[in-house]
Design an enzyme around this catalytic site. Sequence first.
Site, mmCIF file in Angstrom:
data_model
loop_
_atom_site.group_PDB
_atom_site.id
_atom_site.type_symbol
_atom_site.label_atom_id
_atom_site.label_comp_id
_atom_site.label_asym_id
_atom_site.label_seq_id
_atom_site.Cartn_x
_atom_site.Cartn_y
_atom_site.Cartn_z
ATOM 1 N N LYS A 116 -1.542 0.876 -24.877
ATOM 2 C CA LYS A 116 -1.748 1.165 -25.710
ATOM 3 C C LYS A 116 -0.826 0.576 -27.312
ATOM 4 C CE LYS A 116 -6.666 2.841 -25.397
ATOM 5 N NZ LYS A 116 -6.842 2.873 -24.431
ATOM 6 N N ASP A 173 -6.677 13.636 -24.626
ATOM 7 C CA ASP A 173 -6.178 12.017 -24.805
ATOM 8 C C ASP A 173 -5.526 11.790 -25.831
ATOM 9 O OD1 ASP A 173 -6.369 9.872 -23.831
ATOM 10 O OD2 ASP A 173 -8.821 10.006 -23.042
ATOM 11 N N THR A 194 -3.526 6.608 -21.765
ATOM 12 C CA THR A 194 -3.378 5.161 -20.919
ATOM 13 C C THR A 194 -1.997 4.950 -21.521
ATOM 14 O OG1 THR A 194 -4.202 4.246 -23.245
ATOM 15 C CG2 THR A 194 -5.674 4.591 -20.848
ATOM 16 N N TYR A 254 0.983 -1.385 -0.543
ATOM 17 C CA TYR A 254 -0.120 0.358 0.146
ATOM 18 C C TYR A 254 0.579 1.360 -0.298
ATOM 19 C CZ TYR A 254 -5.094 -0.991 0.161
ATOM 20 O OH TYR A 254 -5.718 -0.777 -0.044
ATOM 21 N N GLU A 263 -0.587 5.047 -0.469
ATOM 22 C CA GLU A 263 -1.656 5.821 -1.054
ATOM 23 C C GLU A 263 -0.367 6.957 -0.455
ATOM 24 O OE1 GLU A 263 -4.639 5.229 1.787
ATOM 25 O OE2 GLU A 263 -5.816 3.594 0.802
ATOM 26 N N ARG A 303 -1.778 -1.723 -18.858
ATOM 27 C CA ARG A 303 -2.827 -1.269 -18.646
ATOM 28 C C ARG A 303 -2.576 -0.296 -17.331
ATOM 29 N NH1 ARG A 303 -5.577 -4.512 -21.755
ATOM 30 N NH2 ARG A 303 -6.910 -3.260 -22.173
#
Length: 412
Positions: A229, A200, A226, A54, A56, A235
């Site tokens: 691609k 984008d 993203t 974790y 954060e 991903r």
Amino acid sequence: MIQSEHIQRQDPQIAEALHNEEQRQRDTIELIPSENFVSLAVREALGSVATNKYAEGYPGKRYYGGNQHIDIIEQLAIDRAKQLFGAEHANVQPLSGAPMNLAVYAAFLQPGDTVLGMDLAHGGHLTHGHPVTFAAKVFRFVRYACDPETGAIDYDAVREMARREKPKIVLCGFSAYSREIDYEKFHAIAKEVGAVSMMDMAHIAGLVAGGVLKNPVPMMDIVTTTTHKSLRGPRGGMILCKEEFAKAIDKAVFPGLQGGPHQNQIAALAVALGEAMQPEFKTYAQQVVANAKVLCDVLHTGGMRILFGGTDNHLILADVTPLGLSGREAQELLDSVSITINKNMIPLDPRKPMDPSGIRLGTPAMTTRGMKEEEMRVIGSAILEVLRNPTDATLHAKVRDEMIALARRFEA
Ligand code: DSN
């Protein structure tokens, strides 16, 4: 082969499905423009111990202890993203494309505020304000279009809309548009109406990184992408922006929208960004575009109606209804001969999204596998043959065998 001895022992059902998926990928001509094959190094990072942690917060400012190594990983990803795209600031935590774009809306908009974006059927994306999305329930989206035959965007009309609708964000970017965009003009329109300019570049990030398409980052206020691609990473999502917007973006991603970032994904992204900085990646990006142009020419010469008049990037949008087929039928036919493409809406499409008029094809994945112009000619001809002879089972069996053999010659 996947390293799956532990899965095989512990969970044979999942092991079998993974094995079959690996074989499907090996035996398929993969032409979905948003898909790619990551390196083994990226896969190792994804399957690494970083998934256990974790973290954060951001490097140096975490809500959990024990992040000294994770900080190094995330900082490397940030530094590489900034260097690769010339960005003043990078946030590498978005879990994927939809939360990434939502984070930008959350950073700059109040409920009811307006975004001006490209229509989905003209190449835009669901997250740019399609009525089915959650964002469209909260914010107001107005959409501009382009010329279906040439892909030209009427920037005067966009400016008129911006003056009339008073958006807080002027958004360009796409998931099914094959031409270059004039970022200077979009940015100027945004500034004229006091809006933030946003691009984008999810589909083309690898082509920008490889230097074959214009880089929107120095011009636009915010650039989202993203990472899986044409950039050929795991991903995930990434937001690049000017320093003045850094705080707003970071707060919107965490704690605004997300909790713990997926640090295995960020480690894999760092590895992929390192790969994209190598000279070979430039060659890759050039070949992706060269392959798309050849595939597009073959389809066009064979009588297929190509939207936007051709392609400047990795993708092709084609109308298959003149062949007497719908997009869904074309997708299913090509699937049956081991060629994967996807059905897609076209501008002014009279049909429905689940059975539209078009198909979308792209070259990033098979270029990663080493294919060049010659293979694109073979694949383009095979596509035309099958779509022109939708009921010829003997032909389909022959093409299927040929496509599997071809795919196997170019292992990932
Ligand atoms: N689903 C992606 C695509 O295929 O273009 C966009 O998010």
